[in-house]
Structure formats: structure tokens, C-alpha cells
Scaffold this motif. Structure first.
Motif, PDB file in Angstrom:
ATOM      1  N   ASP A 440      -1.819   9.324   6.061  1.00  0.00           N
ATOM      2  CA  ASP A 440      -1.187   8.408   5.136  1.00  0.00           C
ATOM      3  C   ASP A 440       0.018   8.972   4.369  1.00  0.00           C
ATOM      4  O   ASP A 440      -0.191   9.178   3.216  1.00  0.00           O
ATOM      5  CB  ASP A 440      -2.586   8.071   3.927  1.00  0.00           C
ATOM      6  N   ASP A 444       0.960   9.450   0.565  1.00  0.00           N
ATOM      7  CA  ASP A 444       0.623  11.012   0.335  1.00  0.00           C
ATOM      8  C   ASP A 444       1.833  11.327  -0.622  1.00  0.00           C
ATOM      9  O   ASP A 444       1.708  12.484  -1.280  1.00  0.00           O
ATOM     10  CB  ASP A 444       0.739  11.724   1.328  1.00  0.00           C
ATOM     11  N   LYS A 445       2.874  10.771  -0.757  1.00  0.00           N
ATOM     12  CA  LYS A 445       4.146  11.027  -1.618  1.00  0.00           C
ATOM     13  C   LYS A 445       3.654  10.755  -3.005  1.00  0.00           C
ATOM     14  O   LYS A 445       4.639  11.009  -3.850  1.00  0.00           O
ATOM     15  CB  LYS A 445       5.220  10.454  -1.185  1.00  0.00           C
ATOM     16  N   LEU A 446       2.876  10.116  -3.351  1.00  0.00           N
ATOM     17  CA  LEU A 446       2.460   9.484  -4.671  1.00  0.00           C
ATOM     18  C   LEU A 446       1.275  10.089  -5.123  1.00  0.00           C
ATOM     19  O   LEU A 446       0.189  10.286  -4.440  1.00  0.00           O
ATOM     20  CB  LEU A 446       2.416   7.663  -4.871  1.00  0.00           C
ATOM     21  N   LEU A 447       1.153  10.274  -6.214  1.00  0.00           N
ATOM     22  CA  LEU A 447      -0.204  10.625  -6.885  1.00  0.00           C
ATOM     23  C   LEU A 447      -1.232   9.599  -7.080  1.00  0.00           C
ATOM     24  O   LEU A 447      -0.720   8.391  -7.353  1.00  0.00           O
ATOM     25  CB  LEU A 447       0.094  11.291  -8.447  1.00  0.00           C
ATOM     26  N   PRO A 448      -2.390   9.771  -6.916  1.00  0.00           N
ATOM     27  CA  PRO A 448      -3.339   8.564  -6.892  1.00  0.00           C
ATOM     28  C   PRO A 448      -3.470   8.039  -8.410  1.00  0.00           C
ATOM     29  O   PRO A 448      -3.083   8.938  -9.351  1.00  0.00           O
ATOM     30  CB  PRO A 448      -4.653   9.028  -6.512  1.00  0.00           C
ATOM     31  N   PRO A 449      -4.031   6.774  -8.583  1.00  0.00           N
ATOM     32  CA  PRO A 449      -3.966   6.483 -10.050  1.00  0.00           C
ATOM     33  C   PRO A 449      -4.943   7.020 -10.888  1.00  0.00           C
ATOM     34  O   PRO A 449      -6.039   7.583 -10.247  1.00  0.00           O
ATOM     35  CB  PRO A 449      -4.392   4.905  -9.830  1.00  0.00           C
ATOM     36  N   VAL A 450      -4.593   7.307 -12.195  1.00  0.00           N
ATOM     37  CA  VAL A 450      -5.700   7.934 -13.136  1.00  0.00           C
ATOM     38  C   VAL A 450      -6.518   6.991 -13.353  1.00  0.00           C
ATOM     39  O   VAL A 450      -6.443   6.002 -13.934  1.00  0.00           O
ATOM     40  CB  VAL A 450      -4.972   8.497 -14.092  1.00  0.00           C
TER      41      VAL A 450
ATOM     42  N   ASN B 385      -5.516  13.580   5.118  1.00  0.00           N
ATOM     43  CA  ASN B 385      -4.168  14.304   5.244  1.00  0.00           C
ATOM     44  C   ASN B 385      -3.763  15.582   6.009  1.00  0.00           C
ATOM     45  O   ASN B 385      -2.620  15.803   5.610  1.00  0.00           O
ATOM     46  CB  ASN B 385      -3.293  14.092   3.786  1.00  0.00           C
ATOM     47  N   LYS B 404      -7.592  12.714 -11.757  1.00  0.00           N
ATOM     48  CA  LYS B 404      -8.176  11.322 -11.993  1.00  0.00           C
ATOM     49  C   LYS B 404      -8.950  10.954 -13.263  1.00  0.00           C
ATOM     50  O   LYS B 404      -9.103   9.936 -13.827  1.00  0.00           O
ATOM     51  CB  LYS B 404      -8.988  10.852 -10.655  1.00  0.00           C
TER      52      LYS B 404
END
Lengths: 464, 471
Positions: A440, A444-450, B385, B404
Motif C-alpha cells: 500500500d 504508506d506515506k501518510l500516518l494513519p488517523p488518530v 507493507n 492511534k
């Protein structure tokens, strides 16, 4: 009735018409179950013996013009490369199969066919063991390959024939049938009224006379005709120290003298998987290895270089080219066999992904051996589009395609299909898809949402 | 509104309302774990009087690297690099324990001449807390550290000022795939390559922080460049002294220097006495020491990050796949009142405007499904990944889950322990496995400094999660 204690695995039954593949018109699954080629396997699907030369016709022509000496090709090269041109994953493009086929092609008639009768050739296939970092270790593997593949034994049989001590009746009978059971066999010699010990001595004296080292000459004379005994008596007793100090002399002087005395003009060293050597070497080892190659193949003070005896084929990958290049040039080998630049094209046999018609020919070659009715001349049970679809699915690389076809034939036999269509290939491919990891990359270049907001309720219970 | 008096503050009177008081001391010890305080107290209780030499010898082998981390290791656990505490740590520890009022100085040792200490009355009370509740002891240490250094409260507050939405801050670092060779010392010119790497690092950070990093590109490049040229001239002597030799240092590593320059620049731009987007100091400063966290030695920042992480005030990681550099976020917050029992009050740490400090401690019985779900989600994403491996880095999963859910590493460990207990239930959807072999990327270099995940006093490094096979 014997107990289970002494049970051995039951011999595989010959495929019969009522086998589970009969719905497909086949006696067995025609395709190899595992990727890769195992040269010593008795199974023709795995040992590379099902080979359709027309698929690699261009590569073979290049191989011949590059390396095979003939009267009309007097300046054949001593060193060439085999390299894949496949995209992404080079495994399975068919290099190993090609090399094994070239070996059998050369050794079958001592190169009579390929050289139009001009030269006597031998060929050894060498797959280096991983972490072969030193040249002497490589040389040891060459010596073992020459022996294990019966090249030394066959040379000794020729010596027996050529040394002139045998009666004419024996010589004329020796030319009939398999030499392993005639002139290579001590019992046969006895039955013909010849004392084997006299033959042993004759070979030994002949080799000693041309300068082959005393102990080696004796072992070759007495045991060289039997690869297993020669291993036990001679090769296995050589220590690491011997190979380090005298291994190169053994292979590149004494064995070359032996072969030359047996009137063998050249021997091919078909070296597969050179990455097993180069990747593990450090800078100095890589440089020394390549320097040694130059010395012993081209211009060193040894019999093999003087006679141009060995013709070497190295199987490389693009990354290896990069690793070897600076050393190749520093050692001066680039002048003998360029690894890069335009001239390299003339020294390299490239393997490209195969075309549709090649795939069909190849599939037909495999199917032919396992048909219930050998007269059938088609791709049955495959539809033509099905083969093309399988080829495209495996990115036109033949090895993975064959394994894929094996799996789909298994599936077809279990499902009772009588024909394999393009649609069934597509649906089967999709059912197998998850084995390939999907990266992905964009996400993968973004941080997952908090999930927790410390300024309001913290971790919301609704999240669960 | 609360007005904090500034009569006791030494030096320049810059403190006005809504400012944190000037730190009474800046000599923070060169160690990171609160368990060292606890061990020192235990040692005092056991030995009656202690000195530096006793501390050094008796504190015993510990995990090397980021070190002195939580439980002691068994001496025969040979696979993990261990070491004794250094002289410096021993003396810093004793100084701080004494400053907290937990010890009283007694006479010097008659032969060795070192200062000796014994347990004070407050120290005895602290020892009781150590024995009854490690969490309460951590809160006590936080209060003591805040009283002495102000940094714990101020730092959390500052993170929320830098990024008022989530508190998340990214300190940019050089791209991970840039691994140049060492260069001769004199080849230290600032080149267009460094400038483009500097720009690139800020752009990556901005993208990940959704524009919440209040640094302009021009200022960033200029500050990094200045730090680079300062380091190019200033560190040679120090490096030589550190190596214990008078010989000149002849080479330097461009990656390390650029990383240090970026860290210095980030401190300068984000942790100056005047917060970003503001015009006034938010902390009283004295005289020539403007920066609470030194902008000339990024080590101080790294040290405080590790300490505050151990005290559960924030979380940090240097191993975010998407972005090079250090990701920092608070797991505590200043607010007027807690909205629910997931927030735990820290006593004695109050913001200048009167808000109190709360730890975010999501309760297991309320949020266990969320925890399990997010753990599995993080595992699957990370596994996907890195090529669909079964075992992936537990530390990567931990960092992701903590980010998170905004929870501390200690709470993660506790929740993971409870998760394992739950997974024994045949109806649980997953099976899970941990592995304690040290992964290759953690067996040396910076990886060695990374905190492992502790379960029952064993450090774990890899995790596998799979849906449970039914039937």
C-alpha cells in the motif's frame, strides 16, 4: 507378512489410463510441481530433459557462434555470459534448462554435431555452493563436477583406447555399444582376455610421460575410469590446504594434460548462479577471484591458458554486472571479454521473456509425454487463449508459468474439467491472488488517523 | 486568572502572567528511567548508607542502550547487551535523589573520601510508595522533576502549543535512504544537496503532520544551515576529547551532522522561550540561558523525551515508516476537568492558567475491543507493507497503536498482557504470538536504543497475529 518396521515407500505406479487426469486426456500432470531445475532428478519434468530447442533458437545460435569452435568459426571466445532480461523477477526464465541442454548437446557425441566433426568437446555444468568466496574453493567444485559428471572417467576410457596396448579385437568390440559397459568396465576387459592391471599401468605410464603428477597419474590409471572410486581414492583425500596450494595446478595443468592426452580439445564449464560466489565476496576476494579467472583462462602460465582449453560460461544478473564491473576492468579482463558497453552484447547470451507461440510450443512439448493418446497434436486440454493467459499472468516468464499450469491441471483434475479455457485460467488466477503481497505504497506515506482526541472525550467508546 | 509571582526568580525579570516559572535547576541527570530512583531507594533501605561507588556496583547489570529501562535483567541473559551504570549516572542519580529530599548527606567515607547518603523521612515515604505502587511512584517522580526543572509540565504544554489540534510534532530528519560515506573534516561546505535534503525532510514532515508544523521553509533551511556551519567548526575539539585522545579528528559523517543540525534547528524553532505563532515568552528565563532545553546540545532534548516517555507524559518514536525523523506526541493534556475516568490527574503540576495535567489512560474494561481491533489493524498494515511477513516488529506495532490510541508504552504493555489473557478464550477472533529474539535492526546502532516491549520482565521484539482457525 513383514512388519511395518521394514516397510519402504512403495514405488510410484506407472500412470494408467484410469488415472484422475484421464478426464483431461492425460496420464499424469505434465508440468513440474516445484520451481527450479534439479539436474539429477529422474523425473523428466524436473531435470530439464523436456526441452524444446526451438524456443531458444536465437539464444542457441548466439551461444554457438560465440563459444563453439568450428572450422568456420576459428575465433570462438573463451568466456561468455548468460544473462536474463526478464523484468522484476529473473528466476525461471530458463537459463538453467538452457545450460543443461547445451551440456547434453555437447557431451552426447563429444561435440561432433555442434562442431561439424572438427573438434572433440566435453562439458560440465557447475552450480556453485553458496558462499564460495575463494577461487580455490571454486576450483575444487570444478574438479568434483568434472569427476561426478563422468568427464574424467570418459577421458580415461578414451586413453585406454588410444594408448595402443589393447589388441585389435578388443578395440573393435569397444566401439560397439555403451563404453561404460565395455572399455570402461574391468570385468568386460577380463572377459576379453585382457588383464585390467596392464591397462591401468599403460594409462598411468602414458599420463606420467606427459608430465601429469605422479600420484594423480597413478590414481587416474588405476581408478579414474570409475568416478565413485576416484572420488574415494583421490579427491576426498585432498585437504583444504591442498586445494588452496595445488588445486589450481591440478585442474588447470594436470587434468588439462590428461584431457589433451585423451585428445579432447576443449571443455566447457557452464557455471550457473554466479551470484552464489560474487555476492558473498568482499572487495579483495572479488578482485582476486577475477584476477585468477584471467590468469587461468587467458594468459597465465598454465596448460589451460596456453591451450585455451576451458570455455567458460558465467550466468549473471544485472546486479552482479554492477558488482563485478570495476574489478573486471581493473583486472584487464574487459579486454578479453567485456562485461559492459556495446562490445558486451557480443559476449552475452540474453534471455528474454517468451512470446505466445513459444509458450504454446513449450506447453505442447510437456503435454506430449503425458497424453493418453500420443497421436494427439494440439494443446488439448488447454485452449490456446488459456495458455496465453497463463503466460501473461506470470509475466511471460516460463518457469512460474509451468508451475501455474501444474496447479491449474491439479485443480482441473479435482474438479473433473475436460477442457481448460481462458476464463477458467482467469478465475483460478484470481483465487490464488492473495499470495502476492500488495504494498500500500501511497497510504504508506501518510500516518494513519488518530482515534483518540485528548481535548474532548479521549478515546471514544464508539470506536469499538 | 492565576498570577505566578516572579520575585524568587533569579536573573532577568521576563516572567509575567501565564508564564511557566523559571526552572530552579538545569542539571538534569544523564539517565532516562524512573526505575533508577526506585532502585536507589531500595538500595538505601538495604544498605543504610550509600555512595557513588556502592550505587555503581550494586545497581547491577541492565539493558544497555536506552538503558536502565524498567525491570532488571537476569545476569545470565547473555543475548541482550548489558552494562553497569556509569560513574556519571551514579553521581547524577545520587544528586537528584538528594535534591528531591529523599536522602540526607552524612559524613564522607573515612577511606574512600566519597560523600555518603542515608534515607531521609521523605525518602522513607517514597520507598513505601515504590513498594506499594510503581505507577504512583512514577507520578511522585513527575511531581519532583517538575518542581525542580519545570520541563515536564512545560514540555507537554509546548507540544500542545505547537500543534493545538493533536499535539503531534515531527522533528524532521534526513531521508532514510541517504547514507553517504564519511568525508574529510575540511570538506564541510553547505552544498545544494544538503539544501535539497533539508527541504525534502521538511516537506515530508509537513505532509505527515497535515500542515500543523509551524515552520516556514526559508527559516528552516537557514536555521539548519547555521547549525551545520556551527557544528562544522565547534565539534572537532569535543569529539577529540570524547575519543580520549589529543589527535585531531579527520573525518565526519555527513548524515549524522545533518541530522544533528536539523535537531538543533527544530529546537531553535519549536522550543524557544517564545512559542511558535506567539509573541511572548511562555516560560520565565534567566539571563543568558534563554533555552530551557539547550539549543546547542540536542542531547538534552533526547534525554527529556526518554524521561517523559517513561513517566507516561508523552510518546516518541524514530521509526515511523512514512517519515524520517522523530515523531512526538503527548499522551497527557492540560485541561480544566476530566470528561471521563479515562483521564487521570497528575498532582502538583498545574499550568500557569490553572489547568491541570491529566494522563490519558483508557480503561481496559471499556476499550478492550478498540485496543484489540487497532492492534490487529496495525499488525496487518505493517505486515502488508513489509512483504506479508508473519512476524513483524512488535515495536513498530506498539508505536502505531500508541499513536492511534494516544496511550503510553507502559499502558500498552499492560493492555497487551490483558489481551493475551483474553485470547485464551476459545471464542476470541485472533491468535497471537510474541517472540523475544532480537531483530536484526535492533541488534546494533541506533536500534539498540529502542525500547523493547516488556511482558513479565521479558523483552519482546516480534509479534504475529492470525485469525483463529475455527472448527
Amino acid at each position: 507378512m513383514s512388519s511395518d518396521f521394514f516397510r519402504v515407500s512403495s514405488k510410484r505406479q506407472e500412470p494408467v489410463l484410469s488415472s484422475r487426469y484421464s478426464c483431461l486426456g492425460l496420464t499424469d500432470n505434465p508440468f513440474p510441481a516445484s520451481p527450479g531445475v534439479q539436474a539429477d532428478s529422474p523425473d523428466p519434468r524436473e531435470n530439464g530433459s523436456i526441452y524444446e530447442p526451438s524456443i531458444r533458437h536465437n539464444e542457441e545460435a548466439l551461444f554457438d557462434s560465440l563459444l563453439i569452435p568450428r572450422d568456420d568459426n576459428p575465433y570462438s571466445k573463451r568466456l561468455g555470459f548468460v544473462m536474463d532480461f526478464a523484468t522484476q523477477r529473473g528466476m525461471g526464465i530458463g537459463k538453467t534448462c538452457f545450460l543443461i541442454y547445451q551440456k547434453s548437446r555437447i557431451e552426447g557425441d563429444w561435440g561432433k554435431d555442434v562442431t561439424n566433426g572438427s573438434f572433440v568437446l566435453a562439458a560440465a555444468y557447475i552450480r556453485p555452493i553458496a558462499q564460495t568466496r575463494k577461487f580455490w574453493d571454486f576450483v575444487r567444485q570444478v574438479a568434483y563436477a568434472l569427476n561426478d559428471q563422468n568427464i574424467i572417467a570418459k577421458a580415461v576410457w578414451r586413453l585406454r583406447y588410444l594408448c595402443g596396448d589393447l589388441p585389435d579385437a578388443v578395440l573393435s568390440s569397444a566401439g560397439v555399444g555403451d563404453p561404460a559397459s565395455t572399455i570402461g568396465n574391468d570385468s568386460w576387459l577380463t572377459s576379453m582376455g585382457v588383464n585390467p592391471a596392464d591397462v591401468f599401468e599403460a594409462v598411468y605410464r602414458r599420463l606420467a610421460a606427459v608430465g601429469v603428477e605422479e600420484e594423480l597419474a597413478k590414481c587416474l590409471g588405476w581408478y579414474g575410469h570409475d568416478a565413485r572410486r576416484f572420488t574415494d581414492v583421490y579427491l576426498r583425500k585432498r585437504t583444504d590446504s591442498f586445494w588452496r596450494k595445488q588445486g589450481t595446478e591440478l585442474v588447470f595443468d594436470h587434468l588439462v594434460n590428461t584431457f589433451a592426452t585423451a585428445r579432447i580439445d576443449h571443455a566447457f564449464l557452464l557455471v550457473d548462479e554466479v551470484e552464489k560466489i560474487v555476492r558473498y565476496q568482499n572487495n579483495d576476494e572479488r578482485r582476486a577471484f577475477i584476477d585468477h579467472l584471467r590468469f587461468y583462462l587467458f594468459d597465465g602460465n598454465c596448460e589451460s591458458a596456453k591451450r585455451g582449453f576451458f570455455r567458460t560460461v558465467l550466468t549473471i544478473h544485472p546486479t552482479l554486472q554492477e558488482l563485478m564491473l570495476s574489478h573486471w576492468e581493473a583486472s584487464g579482463l574487459a579486454r578479453f571479454a567485456p562485461l559492459s558497453g556495446e562490445l558486451a552484447q557480443k559476449y552475452t547470451v540474453y534471455f528474454r521473456p517468451i512470446e505466445n507461440d513459444m509458450a504454446e510450443t513449450m506447453v505442447e512439448a510437456y503435454l506430449k509425454r503425458y497424453r493418453c493418446n500420443p497421436a494427439t497434436q494440439s494443446l488439448h486440454p488447454f485452449e490456446q487463449e488459456a495458455v496465453v493467459e497463463a503466460l501473461i499472468h506470470k509475466k511471460r516468464v516460463p518457469g512460474p508459468m509451468l508451475v501455474f499450469l501444474h496447479n491449474i491441471v491439479e485443480h482441473a483434475a479435482n474438479s473433473g474439467w475436460s477442457v481448460i479455457t481462458r476464463d477458467s485460467v482467469i478465475s483460478f488466477a484470481q483465487s490464488q491472488e492473495p499470495t502476492e503481497p500488495v504494498l500500500d505504497i501511497e497510504n504508506d506515506k501518510l500516518l494513519p488517523p488518530v482515534k483518540a482526541d485528548l481535548l474532548s472525550e479521549g478515546l471514544n467508546r464508539g470506536n469499538s | 486568572m492565576h498570577f505566578h509571582g516572579c520575585a524568587n526568580i533569579r536573573g532577568t525579570r521576563l516572567s509575567v502572567s501565564n508564564t511557566w516559572p523559571c526552572p530552579r535547576h538545569r542539571d538534569v541527570g544523564q539517565f532516562t528511567s524512573a526505575t533508577l530512583y526506585a532502585d536507589a531507594l531500595q538500595l538505601l533501605a538495604h544498605s543504610r548508607v550509600i555512595d557513588e561507588i556502592t550505587v555503581r556496583h550494586e545497581l547491577g547489570p541492565r539493558l544497555k542502550g536506552l538503558a536502565q529501562k524498567r525491570p532488571r535483567l537476569m545476569p545470565d541473559d547473555a543475548e541482550i547487551p548489558q552494562g553497569r551504570v556509569s560513574n556519571r549516572v551514579a553521581s547524577d542519580l545520587l544528586r537528584e535523589v538528594n535534591a528531591f529530599g529523599w536522602t540526607v548527606a552524612v559524613h564522607a567515607h573515612p577511606h574512600k573520601g566519597t560523600q555518603q547518603y542515608s534515607l531521609s523521612e521523605e525518602g522513607y515515604l517514597a520507598l513505601q510508595i515504590v513498594r506499594s505502587s510503581p505507577v504512583r511512584f512514577r507520578r511522585l517522580v513527575t511531581a519532583e522533576l517538575h518542581k525542580r526543572y519545570v520541563v515536564p509540565g512545560w514540555f507537554v504544554d509546548r507540544l500542545w502549543k505547537i500543534n493545538p489540534r493533536t499535539g503531534e510534532v515531527l522533528l524532521p530528519g534526513p531521508p532514510k535512504d541517504w547514507q553517504p560515506r564519511s568525508l574529510p573534516w575540511d570538506e564541510n561546505a553547505w552544498t545544494p544537496l544538503y539544501e535539497s535534503l533539508t527541504t525534502q525532510s521538511l516537506e515530508t514532515a509537513q505532509r505527515c503532520c497535515a500542515g500543523e508544523l509551524p515552520i516556514s521553509q526559508e527559516r528552516w533551511i537557514e536555521t539548519v544551515r547555521q547549525a551545520w556551519s556551527r557544528l562544522s567548526t565547534a565539534t572537532r575539539k569535543r569529539k577529540a576529547a570524547h575519543a580520549g585522545t589529543n589527535e585531531r579528528v579527520n573525518t565526519y559523517r555527513p548524515r549524522k551532522r545533518l541530522a544533528m543540525s536539523m535537531l538543533e534547528a527544530a529546537i531553535e524553532l519549536l522550543f524557544a522561550p517564545v512559542p511558535p505563532r506567539a509573541h511572548r515568552h511562555d516560560i520565565a528565563v534567566s539571563g543568558n540561558r534563554m533555552y530551557v532545553i539547550s539549543n546547542r546540545s540536542p542531547r538534552t532534548l533526547l534525554l527529556w523525551c526518554a524521561r517523559l516517555e517513561d513517566l507516561e507524559l508523552l510518546f516518541y518514536t524514530d521509526y515511523v515508516r512514512a517519515v524520517p525523523g522523530r515523531l512526538l506526541f503527548p499522551v497527557s493534556v492540560f485541561r480544566d476537568a476530566p470528561p471521563n475516568p479515562d483521564f487521570e490527574l497528575q498532582e502538583s503540576v498545574t499550568a500557569p492558567d490553572g489547568r491541570q495535567l491529566f494522563y490519558h489512560m483508557p480503561r481496559w474494561n471499556v476499550h478492550r475491543a478498540t485496543f484489540l481491533e487497532e492492534l490487529a489493524e496495525s499488525y496487518h498494515r505493517i505486515s502488508r507493507n513489509c512483504g506479508a511477513l508473519l512476524y513483524v516488529s512488535l515495536l513498530d506495532v506498539r508505536d502505531d497503536v500508541c499513536r492511534k490510541l494516544r496511550m503510553s508504552a507502559s499502558l500498552f504493555e499492560e493492555h497487551l498482557r490483558l489481551t493475551f489473557r483474553e485470547l485464551l478464550d476459545p471464542d476470541s477472533p485472533y491468535s497471537m504470538s510474541l517472540d523475544s529474539n532480537i531483530r536484526e535492526d535492533q541488534s546494533g546502532g541506533a536500534g539498540l536504543m529502542r525500547r523493547p516491549v516488556w511482558q513479565d520482565n521479558v523483552p519482546y521484539f516480534s509479534i504475529a497475529v492470525a485469525p483463529k482457525q475455527k472448527g
